[in-house]
Design a protein around this motif. Structure first.
Motif, PDB file in Angstrom:
ATOM      1  N   LEU A 283      -3.771   6.088   2.050  1.00  0.00           N
ATOM      2  CA  LEU A 283      -2.814   5.406   2.925  1.00  0.00           C
ATOM      3  C   LEU A 283      -1.492   5.171   2.207  1.00  0.00           C
ATOM      4  N   THR A 284      -1.571   4.703   0.971  1.00  0.00           N
ATOM      5  CA  THR A 284      -0.345   4.427   0.208  1.00  0.00           C
ATOM      6  C   THR A 284       0.461   5.701   0.003  1.00  0.00           C
ATOM      7  N   ALA A 285      -0.208   6.784  -0.357  1.00  0.00           N
ATOM      8  CA  ALA A 285       0.490   8.048  -0.574  1.00  0.00           C
ATOM      9  C   ALA A 285       1.163   8.517   0.712  1.00  0.00           C
TER      10      ALA A 285
ATOM     11  N   ASP B 276      -0.534   0.750   5.273  1.00  0.00           N
ATOM     12  CA  ASP B 276      -1.151   1.505   6.366  1.00  0.00           C
ATOM     13  C   ASP B 276      -0.129   1.774   7.470  1.00  0.00           C
ATOM     14  N   THR B 277       1.065   2.196   7.053  1.00  0.00           N
ATOM     15  CA  THR B 277       2.154   2.471   7.992  1.00  0.00           C
ATOM     16  C   THR B 277       2.763   3.834   7.706  1.00  0.00           C
ATOM     17  N   LEU B 278       3.388   4.385   8.738  1.00  0.00           N
ATOM     18  CA  LEU B 278       4.123   5.642   8.617  1.00  0.00           C
ATOM     19  C   LEU B 278       5.493   5.440   9.245  1.00  0.00           C
ATOM     20  N   LEU B 279       6.544   5.684   8.469  1.00  0.00           N
ATOM     21  CA  LEU B 279       7.901   5.505   8.964  1.00  0.00           C
ATOM     22  C   LEU B 279       8.299   6.669   9.867  1.00  0.00           C
TER      23      LEU B 279
ATOM     24  N   TYR C  61       4.792   3.578  12.773  1.00  0.00           N
ATOM     25  CA  TYR C  61       3.385   3.676  13.168  1.00  0.00           C
ATOM     26  C   TYR C  61       2.534   2.818  12.241  1.00  0.00           C
ATOM     27  N   HIS C  62       1.594   2.071  12.849  1.00  0.00           N
ATOM     28  CA  HIS C  62       0.759   1.139  12.094  1.00  0.00           C
ATOM     29  C   HIS C  62      -0.706   1.412  12.390  1.00  0.00           C
ATOM     30  N   LEU C  63      -1.470   1.669  11.344  1.00  0.00           N
ATOM     31  CA  LEU C  63      -2.899   1.939  11.512  1.00  0.00           C
ATOM     32  C   LEU C  63      -3.693   0.653  11.662  1.00  0.00           C
TER      33      LEU C  63
ATOM     34  N   GLU D 117      -7.784   5.735  -7.091  1.00  0.00           N
ATOM     35  CA  GLU D 117      -6.768   6.596  -7.701  1.00  0.00           C
ATOM     36  C   GLU D 117      -5.389   5.954  -7.783  1.00  0.00           C
ATOM     37  N   THR D 118      -5.195   4.829  -7.081  1.00  0.00           N
ATOM     38  CA  THR D 118      -3.876   4.187  -7.059  1.00  0.00           C
ATOM     39  C   THR D 118      -3.347   3.936  -8.463  1.00  0.00           C
TER      40      THR D 118
END
Length: 407
Positions: free
Chosen positions: A18-20, A97-100, A220-222, A47-48
């Motif tokens: 999610l972070t990536a 957990d977002t996508l711009l 966008y928000h998961l 892996e963060t």
């Protein structure tokens, strides 16, 4: 003046994928912006720890910082730590957990330019699968239950673009001037991953500033991907009640009224916003037109009832289930649960039928509770004291409904 215009602060705990994805979308849709990016790593064990710094430097160079912590200090303290490392005029707190999306940043900055009284602003948050609303502002029901205004609405609906001042906005994506964040006392660190944003919004309003959602900015928000997100709900509720007693008031009915809707209360005092249309206006609608109208205006309760009447008569149980599941996302009533149980029985869906029976029993127990009349009387008194005519009309409608049923 800070070195950067905006510092984007992303608190994370595991969930590296999610972070990536968040960082890559941030780089894609913020290519030339004057931003600093700070990831506060709350002791991640995936892996963060090894990958975040490398990807951040690759995407943002010297504008990126990975704050690696040995333990999880929770959302509020993590955000505060990130803010302390920021060198920017504005802070933008962002869940991982977002996508711009393209053009997300300029409308937020412009909102502060045109409204000097603005204390904080958030983008319109959407579910990624159907472009439906996840968040366009927090609202409070007549019983002061916290919920999202117009949740699950189509993003193209006219009310989504309407300007409104709010009592609170989510901390999942929140922009605030760095100076205001300090004046408001930052995030109160006693909370455990919940209600910090409500507390902060109260402090911002206490400064005489306003809160808004900017629908031109879309993210966008998961939603709630962190494991154990709601484990401290009771603790957080107690902290909020102690610190913010009387800070929030019912406003869902006011938003509904301003947008041309009615707010109705069920026998359990659950609030439903309803679109009322004249029978003469819609009596000639066929099944396809009814479907289209319900999709376009999801609060048209009578539209669902007419569709269900048609499908029940034709024995079209799968189609009826689609209608009921959509209706249930907007209306919490015994009638909807009864309809779902009827369809479940016809389709032989034992799991759905059991869920319906459990929900129905729960609703009946709540309706029979001695707390309901007490809460309703308290609500009426509050409406009378504040001379809230819209809420008084809501109370009168419920009283008339009970009288008609002989309750």
């Amino acid at each position: 003046m800070g070195q950067y215009k905006v510092a984007i602060i992303i608190p994370v705990f595991n969930q590296w994928a999610l972070t990536a994805g968040c960082l890559r979308s941030l780089r894609e849709h913020t290519p030339d912006e004057d931003v600093q990016v700070i990831v506060v790593d709350n002791g991640s064990t995936d892996e963060t720890a090894g990958a975040c710094g490398m990807l951040g430097q690759e995407l943002f160079g010297e504008r990126f910082e990975h704050l690696r912590l040995d333990e999880n200090i929770n959302f509020g303290p993590g955000c505060n730590l990130g803010a302390s490392r920021a060198d920017a005029d504005f802070l933008f707190f962002l869940n991982n957990d977002t996508l711009l999306t393209t053009g997300w940043l300029p409308p937020l900055l412009r909102a502060f330019e045109v409204r000097p009284e603005l204390g904080a602003v958030g983008p319109l948050l959407l579910y990624p699968d159907q472009d439906r609303v996840q968040h366009l502002g927090v609202t409070f029901t007549p019983t002061n239950h916290v919920t999202h205004l117009y949740h699950n609405f189509p993003s193209t609906h006219p009310v989504v673009r309407r300007e409104r001042n709010l009592q609170a906005i989510t901390g999942a994506a929140l922009m605030i001037p760095a100076g205001v964040f300090g004046q408001a006392g930052r995030f109160w660190e006693e909370y455990r991953n919940g209600y910090e944003d409500l507390d902060l919004c109260w402090k911002i309003r206490s400064l005489g500033l306003t809160l808004r959602c900017e629908p031109e900015s879309r993210v966008y928000h998961l939603t709630s991907q962190t494991p154990g997100r709601f484990n401290a709900e009771s603790h957080n509720s107690q902290v909020l009640a102690r610190r913010c007693h009387g800070a929030f008031y019912p406003d869902m009915h006011l938003f509904a009224h301003a947008d041309g809707y009615e707010l109705r209360l069920t026998s359990t005092l659950t609030a439903n916003i309803v679109c009322v249309r004249s029978e003469g206006e819609t009596k000639d609608f066929g099944m396809e037109r009814l479907w289209a109208e319900v999709i376009a205006e999801p609060l048209w309760e009578a539209g669902y009832e007419r569709l269900l009447d048609f499908f029940f008569k034709q024995g079209m149980w799968e189609a009826a289930l689609d209608v009921l599941q959509l209706q249930q996302s907007y209306f919490s009533t015994e009638k909807v649960v009864t309809g779902l149980a009827r369809v479940a029985s016809r389709l032989g869906d034992a799991e759905l039928l059991t869920n319906c029976r459990n929900t129905f029993e729960q609703l009946r127990e709540e309706a029979a509770s001695k707390d309901i009349p007490r809460k309703f009387m308290a609500l009426q008194r509050w409406a009378e004291k504040t001379r809230d005519e819209v809420l008084l009309e809501v109370c009168r409608r419920l009283s008339a409904h009970h009288q008609a049923r002989g309750v």
